[in-house]
Design a protein around this motif. Sequence first.
Motif, PDB file in Angstrom:
ATOM      1  N   ALA A 105       0.833  -1.204   0.000  1.00  0.00           N
ATOM      2  CA  ALA A 105       0.000   0.000   0.000  1.00  0.00           C
ATOM      3  C   ALA A 105       0.864   1.249   0.000  1.00  0.00           C
ATOM      4  N   PHE A 106       1.965   1.223   0.763  1.00  0.00           N
ATOM      5  CA  PHE A 106       2.860   2.381   0.845  1.00  0.00           C
ATOM      6  C   PHE A 106       3.525   2.663  -0.502  1.00  0.00           C
ATOM      7  N   ASP A 170      -3.145 -11.871  -4.124  1.00  0.00           N
ATOM      8  CA  ASP A 170      -4.181 -11.832  -3.089  1.00  0.00           C
ATOM      9  C   ASP A 170      -4.169 -10.505  -2.336  1.00  0.00           C
ATOM     10  N   LEU A 171      -2.967  -9.926  -2.181  1.00  0.00           N
ATOM     11  CA  LEU A 171      -2.837  -8.689  -1.416  1.00  0.00           C
ATOM     12  C   LEU A 171      -2.897  -7.445  -2.287  1.00  0.00           C
ATOM     13  N   LEU A 172      -2.927  -7.618  -3.616  1.00  0.00           N
ATOM     14  CA  LEU A 172      -2.864  -6.456  -4.509  1.00  0.00           C
ATOM     15  C   LEU A 172      -4.079  -5.550  -4.347  1.00  0.00           C
ATOM     16  N   MET A 173      -5.271  -6.103  -4.421  1.00  0.00           N
ATOM     17  CA  MET A 173      -6.473  -5.276  -4.293  1.00  0.00           C
ATOM     18  C   MET A 173      -6.612  -4.696  -2.882  1.00  0.00           C
ATOM     19  N   PRO A 174      -6.378  -5.468  -1.805  1.00  0.00           N
ATOM     20  CA  PRO A 174      -6.409  -4.847  -0.475  1.00  0.00           C
ATOM     21  C   PRO A 174      -5.400  -3.714  -0.319  1.00  0.00           C
ATOM     22  N   ALA A 175      -4.205  -3.875  -0.909  1.00  0.00           N
ATOM     23  CA  ALA A 175      -3.199  -2.814  -0.828  1.00  0.00           C
ATOM     24  C   ALA A 175      -3.654  -1.566  -1.570  1.00  0.00           C
ATOM     25  N   MET A 176      -4.305  -1.753  -2.716  1.00  0.00           N
ATOM     26  CA  MET A 176      -4.835  -0.606  -3.465  1.00  0.00           C
ATOM     27  C   MET A 176      -5.920   0.109  -2.663  1.00  0.00           C
ATOM     28  N   VAL A 177      -6.778  -0.670  -2.009  1.00  0.00           N
ATOM     29  CA  VAL A 177      -7.830  -0.072  -1.182  1.00  0.00           C
ATOM     30  C   VAL A 177      -7.219   0.674  -0.002  1.00  0.00           C
ATOM     31  N   LEU A 178      -6.246   0.044   0.657  1.00  0.00           N
ATOM     32  CA  LEU A 178      -5.624   0.635   1.834  1.00  0.00           C
ATOM     33  C   LEU A 178      -4.850   1.908   1.486  1.00  0.00           C
ATOM     34  N   GLY A 179      -4.192   1.903   0.322  1.00  0.00           N
ATOM     35  CA  GLY A 179      -3.362   3.045  -0.041  1.00  0.00           C
ATOM     36  C   GLY A 179      -4.064   4.106  -0.863  1.00  0.00           C
ATOM     37  N   SER A 180      -5.290   3.821  -1.340  1.00  0.00           N
ATOM     38  CA  SER A 180      -5.937   4.749  -2.279  1.00  0.00           C
ATOM     39  C   SER A 180      -6.292   6.085  -1.645  1.00  0.00           C
ATOM     40  N   ILE A 237       2.638   5.663   7.595  1.00  0.00           N
ATOM     41  CA  ILE A 237       2.939   4.242   7.804  1.00  0.00           C
ATOM     42  C   ILE A 237       2.187   3.720   9.016  1.00  0.00           C
ATOM     43  N   GLY A 238       2.191   4.515  10.091  1.00  0.00           N
ATOM     44  CA  GLY A 238       1.418   4.121  11.266  1.00  0.00           C
ATOM     45  C   GLY A 238      -0.062   4.052  10.979  1.00  0.00           C
ATOM     46  N   ALA A 239      -0.552   5.014  10.175  1.00  0.00           N
ATOM     47  CA  ALA A 239      -1.972   5.016   9.811  1.00  0.00           C
ATOM     48  C   ALA A 239      -2.317   3.800   8.950  1.00  0.00           C
ATOM     49  N   LEU A 240      -1.392   3.386   8.091  1.00  0.00           N
ATOM     50  CA  LEU A 240      -1.624   2.202   7.262  1.00  0.00           C
ATOM     51  C   LEU A 240      -1.777   0.956   8.130  1.00  0.00           C
ATOM     52  N   MET A 241      -0.940   0.859   9.168  1.00  0.00           N
ATOM     53  CA  MET A 241      -1.037  -0.296  10.059  1.00  0.00           C
ATOM     54  C   MET A 241      -2.382  -0.299  10.787  1.00  0.00           C
ATOM     55  N   GLY A 242      -2.833   0.900  11.188  1.00  0.00           N
ATOM     56  CA  GLY A 242      -4.136   0.981  11.836  1.00  0.00           C
ATOM     57  C   GLY A 242      -5.268   0.695  10.876  1.00  0.00           C
ATOM     58  N   GLY A 243      -5.166   1.216   9.653  1.00  0.00           N
ATOM     59  CA  GLY A 243      -6.198   0.967   8.651  1.00  0.00           C
ATOM     60  C   GLY A 243      -6.255  -0.469   8.199  1.00  0.00           C
ATOM     61  N   ALA A 244      -5.150  -1.196   8.411  1.00  0.00           N
ATOM     62  CA  ALA A 244      -5.126  -2.611   8.024  1.00  0.00           C
ATOM     63  C   ALA A 244      -6.153  -3.421   8.800  1.00  0.00           C
ATOM     64  N   MET A 245      -6.517  -2.957   9.988  1.00  0.00           N
ATOM     65  CA  MET A 245      -7.506  -3.696  10.783  1.00  0.00           C
ATOM     66  C   MET A 245      -8.823  -3.801  10.029  1.00  0.00           C
ATOM     67  N   ILE A 246      -9.257  -2.698   9.417  1.00  0.00           N
ATOM     68  CA  ILE A 246     -10.518  -2.695   8.670  1.00  0.00           C
ATOM     69  C   ILE A 246     -10.353  -3.439   7.350  1.00  0.00           C
ATOM     70  N   THR A 247      -9.259  -3.147   6.646  1.00  0.00           N
ATOM     71  CA  THR A 247      -9.028  -3.773   5.343  1.00  0.00           C
ATOM     72  C   THR A 247      -8.917  -5.286   5.462  1.00  0.00           C
ATOM     73  N   GLU A 248      -8.246  -5.759   6.495  1.00  0.00           N
ATOM     74  CA  GLU A 248      -8.085  -7.200   6.672  1.00  0.00           C
ATOM     75  C   GLU A 248      -9.410  -7.883   6.983  1.00  0.00           C
ATOM     76  N   GLN A 249     -10.305  -7.170   7.648  1.00  0.00           N
ATOM     77  CA  GLN A 249     -11.627  -7.740   7.895  1.00  0.00           C
ATOM     78  C   GLN A 249     -12.418  -7.850   6.594  1.00  0.00           C
ATOM     79  N   ILE A 250     -12.327  -6.835   5.739  1.00  0.00           N
ATOM     80  CA  ILE A 250     -13.077  -6.828   4.476  1.00  0.00           C
ATOM     81  C   ILE A 250     -12.608  -7.956   3.568  1.00  0.00           C
ATOM     82  N   PHE A 251     -11.292  -8.155   3.485  1.00  0.00           N
ATOM     83  CA  PHE A 251     -10.732  -9.127   2.542  1.00  0.00           C
ATOM     84  C   PHE A 251     -10.322 -10.442   3.212  1.00  0.00           C
ATOM     85  N   ASN A 252     -10.701 -10.615   4.480  1.00  0.00           N
ATOM     86  CA  ASN A 252     -10.410 -11.865   5.193  1.00  0.00           C
ATOM     87  C   ASN A 252      -8.912 -12.193   5.173  1.00  0.00           C
ATOM     88  N   ILE A 253      -8.104 -11.196   5.498  1.00  0.00           N
ATOM     89  CA  ILE A 253      -6.653 -11.374   5.577  1.00  0.00           C
ATOM     90  C   ILE A 253      -6.290 -11.652   7.029  1.00  0.00           C
TER      91      ILE A 253
END
Length: 304
Positions: A105-106, A170-180, A237-253
């Motif tokens: 995402a970064f 598998d992580l490409l679309m979640p990374a795009m969502v997280l970084g968009s 970077i810290g915000a990305l780690m925090g946002g990963a909580m929501i993104t990982e739930q959406i994409f079952n990561i």
Amino acid sequence: MGKYLLRRILQMIPVVLGTTLLVYALVFALPGDPVKAMFGDKPVNEAVAAQIRAEYHLDQPFIVQYFIYLKNALTLNFGDTFAGQPVLDEITRAFPVTIRLGLMAFVFEAIFGVVFGIISGLKKGKWYDTVILIVSLLLISVTGFVMQYVFGIQWAILPVTAGADPGFLDLLMPAMVLGSVSMAYIIRLTRSEISSNIAEDYVRTARAKGMSNGQVMLRHVLRNSLIPVVTYLGQDIGALMGGAMITEQIFNIHGIGFLTYQSILKGEANLVVSIVTLLMLIFVVCNLVVDMLYAALDPRIRYA
């Protein structure tokens, strides 16, 4: 620089203590009994439940539990989960997945955000400047569910979910969502800085001395314009780690965000606090790195 870093590290200590205390209190205040939750629908043997509570110090007052956690954490002993697994093992199992997701995402937001921001700033008012601005606004409003539906279901070009052992695709679309969302802000921030600096007197002076447009851009405009962009990227970077909580739930990561969510539901205070502390330390280290990058980009900061 050494005194500055030492001061920042000392300032971090009360922040860590305050944050861990607050998170521990929030998990402690959650309704329900974590010991009964371990048994699920099965009847609870009170003698066994009392033994488990004593083993995990759940029969102690909140503040006693917290200080026991701090004492053990100083020796890197973060305790065990209610399932008997070491907390550190659970974190090291899930954290690499989140690191890969966050880095992807970064890279996505940094490269595309800066490049499109530079193009938009240099061509301010042109049709592609307008297109980039419109796209950046759309990115802020696009959610992971929309991208799942379009790219995963309608077009079927990317996996809809990632699972426990995700690969690059598998992580490409979640990374795009997280970084968009961050990419949209980077585009607008870079555009604003480029268009502002390109009109400064020092740019006209450099051109009057015979410097080419490329030299002016690389040596003056970009160097000054990237300082706030680097600041945002470092803090993000810290915000990305925090946002990963929501993104990982959406994409079952099954990363650190997924682990945190499951731990909150189970009342795993040690695990939740350990994860939050780790993410906070990453955020602080990133800020320190950003401060050192300041000095590389602007000598005035180095000798201030």
